[in-house]
Design an enzyme around this catalytic site. Structure first.
Site, PDB file in Angstrom:
ATOM      1  CB  CYS A 381      -0.877  -0.076   1.107  1.00  0.00           C
ATOM      2  SG  CYS A 381      -2.689   0.687   0.732  1.00  0.00           S
ATOM      3  CG  HIS A 507      -3.683  -3.845   3.160  1.00  0.00           C
ATOM      4  ND1 HIS A 507      -2.623  -2.995   3.827  1.00  0.00           N
ATOM      5  CD2 HIS A 507      -4.190  -2.410   2.399  1.00  0.00           C
ATOM      6  CE1 HIS A 507      -2.550  -1.942   3.996  1.00  0.00           C
ATOM      7  NE2 HIS A 507      -3.711  -1.376   3.208  1.00  0.00           N
ATOM      8  CD  GLU A 509      -1.581  -6.417   5.317  1.00  0.00           C
ATOM      9  OE1 GLU A 509      -1.010  -6.455   4.112  1.00  0.00           O
ATOM     10  OE2 GLU A 509      -1.654  -5.020   5.773  1.00  0.00           O
TER      11      GLU A 509
HETATM   12  N1  GLN Z   1      -2.013   6.655   2.801  1.00  0.00           N
HETATM   13  C1  GLN Z   1      -2.161   6.123   1.648  1.00  0.00           C
HETATM   14  C2  GLN Z   1      -3.269   6.124   0.860  1.00  0.00           C
HETATM   15  O1  GLN Z   1      -4.339   6.446   1.569  1.00  0.00           O
HETATM   16  C3  GLN Z   1      -1.819   4.580   1.751  1.00  0.00           C
HETATM   17  C4  GLN Z   1      -2.605   3.980   2.443  1.00  0.00           C
HETATM   18  C5  GLN Z   1      -2.309   2.557   3.143  1.00  0.00           C
HETATM   19  O2  GLN Z   1      -1.228   2.376   3.232  1.00  0.00           O
HETATM   20  N2  GLN Z   1      -3.137   1.831   3.775  1.00  0.00           N
HETATM   21  O3  GLN Z   1      -3.331   5.695  -0.197  1.00  0.00           O
END
Ligand code: GLN
Length: 536
Positions: A381, A507, A509
């Protein structure tokens, strides 16, 4: 339909979630179809708006619900498919009640805690079970018995047990047996008092699980049983596990909790078959190899902030016969001391998700260090976003490349807000959330790891790889190896010139479990082992 309610007494952080999940593991292995649910008495509608420092990780489900991290344990310990119905907060309860009141649904009645709020809570129990084919629902109640905000939930459970029949409900109370060093003994009084609190509300627990540092003596067991009005065999010791949380179901099975629950609920079920779980725990406990992987983040001081990531490394380690030692690195430390000094000796680097600009430059330096030194790297992410920023800055000569989350003036906003995100003012539940399908291109590292072309992964973010820079960045050598099937949004980037450099917008995970390690984590651990074997 059978129900188990898990409450907590004396203190928080007793491992109630793990106890609930472990009972789920055991009952599933007795042949039952199990679902789990969490009731959280706080007033937030969901934990999505809470800081990780307050609440730990926000666990995202397939349907995009942002939930308590205990739901992560549930999905890792049991083959259950959870939805937003499986996490109820006071915020949701009151939101629903007040919406109904404004609509006039209560037909002029005075809206009250009993029955309107309790009905709302009970409805959630029926809703989860009506829509599924499960045999048993385990519901964990957050907080500690005696908390004012949890009271109404307990009242709802008391009523519910009457409605569905007491023989279909098992109340399990998890408490603490503190060990007083000077006296050299464990104390049962807090447990007695916390059970008294429950009984005041009208709930008599059927089983008491005592969290202990030491083994409980027969005398202590009998004492608790007598004062708490339960059978002595229903007082169960829940010891601190030695190596891994995956030992919890094995520990609870020693005291035969599955037999006890079966008897209370009048269930005729065989003993659990735990052979695969035992084998898995064996692999976690005594692997042949080891690797050190740095997690470079912002919420490093907090055990729970990257819970699912740490768990995913346990699963991936077991699959690779390796112990993964996680080196927690505060990204700001890299800003102060430089990457070589801080992460110079690790075998792999992971940059996890995150929000806000603190530590961003440190994360970018970590990516650069991994890229230039051929150290296995994975970004998740925000970790993918900083990988793109680093590549744009270092290789594409876009010196001020950035995400518009951190610099709105950058001439090279390689990461930016999607059109749909612009103009959104509310913070809660407005990110790109939940499972989306991505298509992986052939001959990519992603394809090799997943072994397939179509994947479904969970998301939680607002910002995206900016399509305007795609051509230029790809031409310079960063491969886009997976994109969303409908929108074309970038899902995975990788560096073919590097032994293992992969980063994803989603994600992974949230979909890793014992015996079902996620291919990306497994790949990272394997690459780290390979890297370690060649390192001088
Ligand atoms: N802050 C980033 C976004 O909003 C990444 C979000 C995250 O890593 N969950 O896109």
């Amino acid at each position: 339909m059978k129900y188990i309610f898990v409450t907590g007494g004396v203190v928080s952080s007793l491992g109630k979630g793990l106890a609930a999940a472990s009972i789920g593991t055991l009952l599933e292995r007795c042949g039952l179809k199990v679902s789990l649910q969490k009731f959280d008495p706080y007033l937030n509608v969901d934990p999505g708006t809470m800081s990780p420092f307050q609440h730990g990780e926000v666990y995202v489900l397939n349907d995009g619900a942002e939930t308590d991290l205990d739901l992560g344990h549930y999905e890792r310990f049991v083959h259950c498919n959870l939805s937003r119905l499986n996490n109820l907060t006071s915020g949701q309860v009151f939101e629903n009640v007040l919406k109904k009141e404004r609509r006039g649904d209560y037909l002029g009645k005075t809206v009250q805690y009993i029955p309107h709020v309790t009905d709302e809570i009970k409805n959630r129990l029926y809703e989860v079970t009506d829509k599924s084919d499960v045999d048993i629902l385990i519901t964990e109640i957050g907080g500690t018995v005696g908390d004012m905000e949890g009271h109404i939930f307990l009242e709802a459970l008391r009523q519910f047990a009457l409605e569905v029949g007491r023989e279909n409900v098992c109340f399990i109370h998890v408490t603490l047996l503190p060990y007083i060093k000077a006296a050299g003994e464990m104390k049962t009084k807090p447990t007695q008092q916390s059970v008294a609190k429950l009984r005041e509300i009208g709930i008599q627990p059927d089983v008491i699980i005592c969290r202990t540092e030491y083994d409980m003596s027969e005398e202590e067991r009998r004492k608790i049983a007598m004062f708490c009005n339960v059978e002595a065999r229903n007082v169960i010791a829940f010891r601190d596990v030695k190596n891994t949380i995956y030992e919890c179901p094995l520990d609870l099975s020693q005291d035969k909790i599955d037999r006890i629950v079966a008897k209370i609920l009048h269930l005729d079920i065989p003993s659990p078959n735990l052979s695969d779980w035992q084998r898995y725990v064996g692999r976690v406990v005594s692997p042949s190899h080891s690797v050190r992987i740095a997690v470079v983040g912002k919420y490093i001081a907090l055990q729970d902030a990257y819970k699912s990531i740490y768990e995913s490394f346990t699963h991936a380690g077991a699959e690779n016969d390796a112990r993964v030692e996680i080196v927690r690195i505060d990204a700001e430390d890299i800003e102060d001391k430089g990457a070589k000094e801080v992460i110079g000796s690790v075998d792999g680097i992971l940059v996890p998700g995150g929000f806000g600009d603190r530590g961003i430059e440190g994360k970018i330096q970590a990516v650069q260090y991994a890229r230039e030194n051929n150290i296995p790297f994975m970004g998740i992410c925000l970790g993918m976003q900083v990988a793109v920023i680093e590549f744009a800055r270092s290789i594409c000569n876009m010196k001020d490349a950035n995400s518009t989350e951190f610099n709105k003036e950058s001439k090279h906003p390689v990461i930016c807000l999607q059109e749909e995100q612009k103009g959104i003012e509310n913070m809660g539940a407005t990110m790109r959330l939940g499972a989306y399908t991505a298509i992986i291109s052939n001959k990519s590292l992603a394809h090799k790891l997943y072994g397939k072309s179509v994947i479904s992964e969970r998301h939680r973010h607002r910002y995206e790889f900016n399509p305007n820079f795609r051509e230029q960045i790809e031409a310079a050598g960063l491969k886009i190896s997976a994109t969303n099937d409908e929108t074309g949004l970038v899902e995975v980037v990788e560096l073919p010139a590097h032994p293992f450099f992969i980063a994803c917008q989603y994600h992974p995970e949230f979909q890793s479990a014992p015996n079902r390690a996620h291919p990306l984590f497994s790949g990272l651990v394997a690459a780290a082992m390979e890297y370690k074997s060649h390192r001088v």
